[in-house]
Motif scaffolding. Structure first.
Motif: not given
Length: 248
Positions: A163, A150-151, A159, A156, A147
């Motif tokens: 998430h 990914t961000q 993410y 965002d 996660a």
């Protein structure tokens, strides 16, 4: 004799205050034994007194903990609310900020997930920050690394997608399931997975763990709501009440 002694002591305490408390050291051995027997008999006749005393003690401890928590939140405000790496959702200009420490493998985090979303969305004036705190084993760390990577690689919005999916995922987390998850959102999973073990990802996890330790957080979910700390799951109605208290 003993009852007279107790009454005299009680009267003296009422008149002169704590300094005049009964001094067991001044009793004879016989008086001391009789006093203990009287107290024991009283407690057997009135056991509810024990529960009342415990309730008072717990209330005092809760008040001390709450006051300490206010200080802890103030001392760690920058790391909590403006760390520069945690995802910020809800209303960025909200009048109340809620921070959640969570673990993707935590059952109560999964239970809280839709209720926290309902709180943030229905209120409309809450700034919501999430902090990865993988404490439940290797699968937790793997999910958090994916996660966070990914961000850092995709931003965002990506993410948030990952998430939310991880918070509702059933079954084991593995490299295979994470790759499939990323691909389902059209993400560059090769780049993300290559970044998972980077120092940048490790730094986020280490910072969150250090912050949790300073805040005396040892489990998930844990929340900071305004200047209150909530360690553990709270149903939607409870969270709404806390938000109302913070605004009042």
């Amino acid at each position: 004799m003993l009852r007279s002694l107790l009454c005299s002591a009680a009267l003296a305490c009422a008149v002169a205050g704590p300094a005049a408390a009964l001094d067991l050291a001044q009793m004879t051995d016989a008086e001391r034994e009789a006093f203990r027997a009287e107290v024991r008999a009283y407690l057997f006749d009135n056991p509810e007194v024990i529960y009342e005393a415990v309730a008072v003690l717990e209330q005092r401890q809760a008040e001390l903990q709450a006051a300490n928590d206010v200080d802890l939140v103030a001392e760690n405000a920058d790391a909590l609310f403006n760390d520069g790496h945690s995802f910020v959702g809800g209303n960025p200009e909200g009048d109340i900020t809620i921070v959640e420490f969570f673990d993707y493998r935590c059952g109560y985090c999964h239970k809280a997930f839709p209720e926290v979303n309902e709180l943030v969305e229905s209120d409309g004036n809450i700034r919501f920050i999430v902090k990865e705190l993988p404490i439940l084993g290797d699968s937790s760390v793997l999910a958090s690394r994916f996660a966070i990577a990914t961000q850092q690689v995709a931003g965002d919005e990506a993410y948030k997608q990952v998430h939310d999916a991880l918070m509702t995922m059933k079954g084991d987390v593995s490299d295979v399931t994470l790759r499939r998850l990323g691909e389902s959102f059209g993400l560059d999973t090769d780049a993300i997975m290559a970044h998972m073990d980077s120092d940048d990802v490790t730094a986020v996890i280490d910072a969150n763990r250090a912050l949790a330790a300073r805040l005396d957080i040892s489990g998930t979910p844990s929340f900071v709501m305004g200047d209150q700390m909530i360690r553990g799951y709270v149903p939607l109605e409870g969270m709404q009440q806390i938000v109302a208290e913070e605004r009042s």
